[in-house]
Design an enzyme around this catalytic site. Structure first.
Site, PDB file in Angstrom:
ATOM      1  CG  ASP A  48       4.299 -17.298 -39.762  1.00 33.46           C
ATOM      2  OD1 ASP A  48       3.277 -17.832 -39.319  1.00 33.46           O
ATOM      3  OD2 ASP A  48       4.315 -16.126 -40.201  1.00 33.46           O
ATOM      4  CD  GLU A 119       4.572 -20.277 -36.758  1.00 36.66           C
ATOM      5  OE1 GLU A 119       3.408 -19.988 -37.083  1.00 36.66           O
ATOM      6  OE2 GLU A 119       5.370 -19.435 -36.280  1.00 36.66           O
TER       7      GLU A 119
END
Length: 223
Positions: A48, A119
């Site tokens: 992320d 992610e």
């Protein structure tokens, strides 16, 4: 348990080279419903941040927009919905490791799970091959959303909704504070709030107009 050959081939193509650490990539594809000691959550946390940095750098290089506009586009491009969109385009759902119940519940096409796994894969690529490889991957995989203008010229309410989702906040809540004046010339005051972030009040000649103005003001203050 080793990953199947077709998944290793998929990951090697995704990474741009044979994967170095099969356990790392297996972890990136593993949902908590598998009941294994390690799932994708730690790599998702890392990925992320890598994704956010790559996209922020990319936007900075390609736009003279003010910080607020850059933030709006960043939040749209790194949102869970966009991550899931990219994951589907790449074929990630076919290689995710889900428990039977999660699969039966539609987890293979869940935006939340797909976004998290995407992610996690970026995090695995960062660990396995470094930042330059991760940057190259993101710029290639996100080329279509980036060129397509995700997050550009959004309606203020839609932009705020996307911003909240992208920052993992509760959805914005709109409250009618007051309604003043006669029916033919009423003025509405609406408050929009995002929990643990802040709030903004705005007026309009209709409730909808006031909500739009409040969302715009909130984005100017906090986004």
């Amino acid at each position: 348990m080793a990953l199947p050959p077709e998944t290793l081939d998929f990951l090697s193509k995704l990474a741009g080279a044979p994967v170095r650490d099969g356990k790392l990539w297996r972890e990136a594809l593993t949902h908590g419903s598998m009941g294994e000691p390690r799932d994708y959550q730690r790599l998702e946390f890392l990925g992320d941040r890598v994704l956010g940095l790559v996209v922020a750098e990319w936007l900075y290089e390609n736009s003279e927009a003010a910080e607020g506009k850059l933030s709006q586009r960043l939040n749209a491009l790194v949102s869970r919905a966009t991550c899931a969109e990219v994951a589907r385009t790449l074929g990630v759902p076919d290689h995710m490791r889900l428990g039977k119940q999660a699969r039966d519940d539609g987890g293979q096409q869940s935006d939340n799970i797909l976004g998290d796994v995407m992610e996690a894969l970026i995090g695995a690529l960062f660990v396995d091959r470094g930042f330059d490889a991760a940057r190259e991957f993101v710029r290639n995989a996100w080329a279509k959303p980036f060129a397509g203008g995700h997050g550009r010229s959004k309606h203020p309410k839609a932009a705020l909704q996307e911003w909240a989702a992208g920052n993992r906040r509760k959805p914005p809540e709109y409250t009618l504070v007051s309604r003043e004046g006669p029916d033919h010339a009423a003025t509405f005051t609406v408050r929009v709030a995002v929990r643990n972030v802040g709030e903004a009040d705005a007026k309009g000649s209709s409730k909808q107009e006031a909500e739009t103005a409040a969302a715009r003001l909130f984005m100017e203050r906090y986004a």
